[in-house]
Design a protein around this motif. Sequence first.
Motif, PDB file in Angstrom:
ATOM      1  N   TYR A 138      -6.478  -7.422  -9.502  1.00  0.00           N
ATOM      2  CA  TYR A 138      -6.238  -8.183 -10.724  1.00  0.00           C
ATOM      3  C   TYR A 138      -6.866  -9.576 -10.644  1.00  0.00           C
ATOM      4  O   TYR A 138      -7.487 -10.045 -11.597  1.00  0.00           O
ATOM      5  N   PHE A 156      -0.404  -5.373 -17.879  1.00  0.00           N
ATOM      6  CA  PHE A 156       0.733  -4.450 -17.937  1.00  0.00           C
ATOM      7  C   PHE A 156       0.634  -3.553 -19.165  1.00  0.00           C
ATOM      8  O   PHE A 156       0.778  -2.325 -19.083  1.00  0.00           O
ATOM      9  N   GLN A 180       4.389  -9.154 -11.013  1.00  0.00           N
ATOM     10  CA  GLN A 180       4.814  -7.767 -11.189  1.00  0.00           C
ATOM     11  C   GLN A 180       4.117  -7.112 -12.377  1.00  0.00           C
ATOM     12  O   GLN A 180       3.768  -5.936 -12.334  1.00  0.00           O
ATOM     13  N   SER A 181       3.900  -7.879 -13.440  1.00  0.00           N
ATOM     14  CA  SER A 181       3.173  -7.333 -14.602  1.00  0.00           C
ATOM     15  C   SER A 181       1.755  -6.941 -14.211  1.00  0.00           C
ATOM     16  O   SER A 181       1.282  -5.843 -14.545  1.00  0.00           O
ATOM     17  N   TRP A 188      10.193 -11.533 -20.506  1.00  0.00           N
ATOM     18  CA  TRP A 188       8.970 -11.236 -21.267  1.00  0.00           C
ATOM     19  C   TRP A 188       9.051 -11.758 -22.694  1.00  0.00           C
ATOM     20  O   TRP A 188      10.064 -11.561 -23.378  1.00  0.00           O
ATOM     21  N   GLY A 231       8.035   0.264 -13.467  1.00  0.00           N
ATOM     22  CA  GLY A 231       7.880  -1.066 -14.009  1.00  0.00           C
ATOM     23  C   GLY A 231       8.613  -2.148 -13.241  1.00  0.00           C
ATOM     24  O   GLY A 231       9.066  -1.955 -12.124  1.00  0.00           O
ATOM     25  N   ASN A 269       7.926   2.113 -19.830  1.00  0.00           N
ATOM     26  CA  ASN A 269       7.519   0.726 -19.565  1.00  0.00           C
ATOM     27  C   ASN A 269       7.175   0.002 -20.861  1.00  0.00           C
ATOM     28  O   ASN A 269       7.614  -1.127 -21.103  1.00  0.00           O
ATOM     29  N   ASN A 278      -0.517   0.592 -18.814  1.00  0.00           N
ATOM     30  CA  ASN A 278       0.410   1.629 -19.268  1.00  0.00           C
ATOM     31  C   ASN A 278      -0.130   2.358 -20.494  1.00  0.00           C
ATOM     32  O   ASN A 278       0.064   3.569 -20.643  1.00  0.00           O
ATOM     33  N   TYR A 315       0.435  -1.875  -4.201  1.00  0.00           N
ATOM     34  CA  TYR A 315       0.724  -2.973  -5.119  1.00  0.00           C
ATOM     35  C   TYR A 315       0.053  -4.270  -4.669  1.00  0.00           C
ATOM     36  O   TYR A 315      -0.448  -5.042  -5.497  1.00  0.00           O
ATOM     37  N   VAL A 343       1.783  -3.839 -11.743  1.00  0.00           N
ATOM     38  CA  VAL A 343       2.087  -2.567 -12.411  1.00  0.00           C
ATOM     39  C   VAL A 343       0.935  -2.154 -13.323  1.00  0.00           C
ATOM     40  O   VAL A 343       0.551  -0.974 -13.370  1.00  0.00           O
ATOM     41  N   GLY A 344       0.358  -3.121 -14.044  1.00  0.00           N
ATOM     42  CA  GLY A 344      -0.741  -2.796 -14.942  1.00  0.00           C
ATOM     43  C   GLY A 344      -1.933  -2.211 -14.221  1.00  0.00           C
ATOM     44  O   GLY A 344      -2.471  -1.167 -14.619  1.00  0.00           O
TER      45      GLY A 344
END
Length: 223
Positions: free
Chosen positions: A96, A117, A166-167, A37, A28, A201, A121, A89, A170-171
């Motif tokens: 995305y 995200f 980053q969200s 968040w 995460g 996460n 997950n 990434y 990672v998602g």
Amino acid sequence: MKYRVILPALLLALGAARPASAQCCGYGMSYDNVVVWPQPDLRVPVPSVTEAKKAKPVLAKAKPAVKENARKLSMHFPPAQRAQVEQYYVESMATYLKLEKKMGWAPRDMAGGLAAFLVGNYMVLKERNVSDEEYAAVASQLRAQQGMQKMGDNADQEKLRDVFEQSAMVGVFMAVAYMAHEQKPQPSAVYDNLRNAARENLQLVLKTDPARLNIDKNGMRFQ
């Protein structure tokens, strides 16, 4: 959410990775970003179409820093795999942004990135796909919440950008890993490591046991 299946090396990297608990949770974001968040209030129902239109999207306005955020995320993997994972990434962010356009959202809408995200997950943890309709419901649910609206008042636009990127990375990364596993099941030890990361996460941002989380066309709920 449908993504192209990437090289099996991704799951090998996931299987070899170990969470750096002092800095992140599983695969995460950095802990500093998680603090920013807005904790989702799952008591709030998915807004109606009319209500959703009234919710002004909060945008990540700072200049994109995709390469730098991908590098930060890759640091949670073994050194020999970091360059490859960093590229995954970067590709995840590109995927995305295409999805964001497909969904008809404002460019770099925070709600979309945070929803990615949660959904990515969730897919790994529950071992099930999430439809575009369900994903859209989660994003609408987040977009209309007060916590999300307050993020727009945050003066640190670079921090918001990092949370968004980053969200989203990672998602998508986790969703792609799930799709790869779905097409070619991995050894239980490999997938268990991935599932544990997904659980950590989600627990970090939801502040409760994600095993009770359910996502459907009505958004997110705790069972």
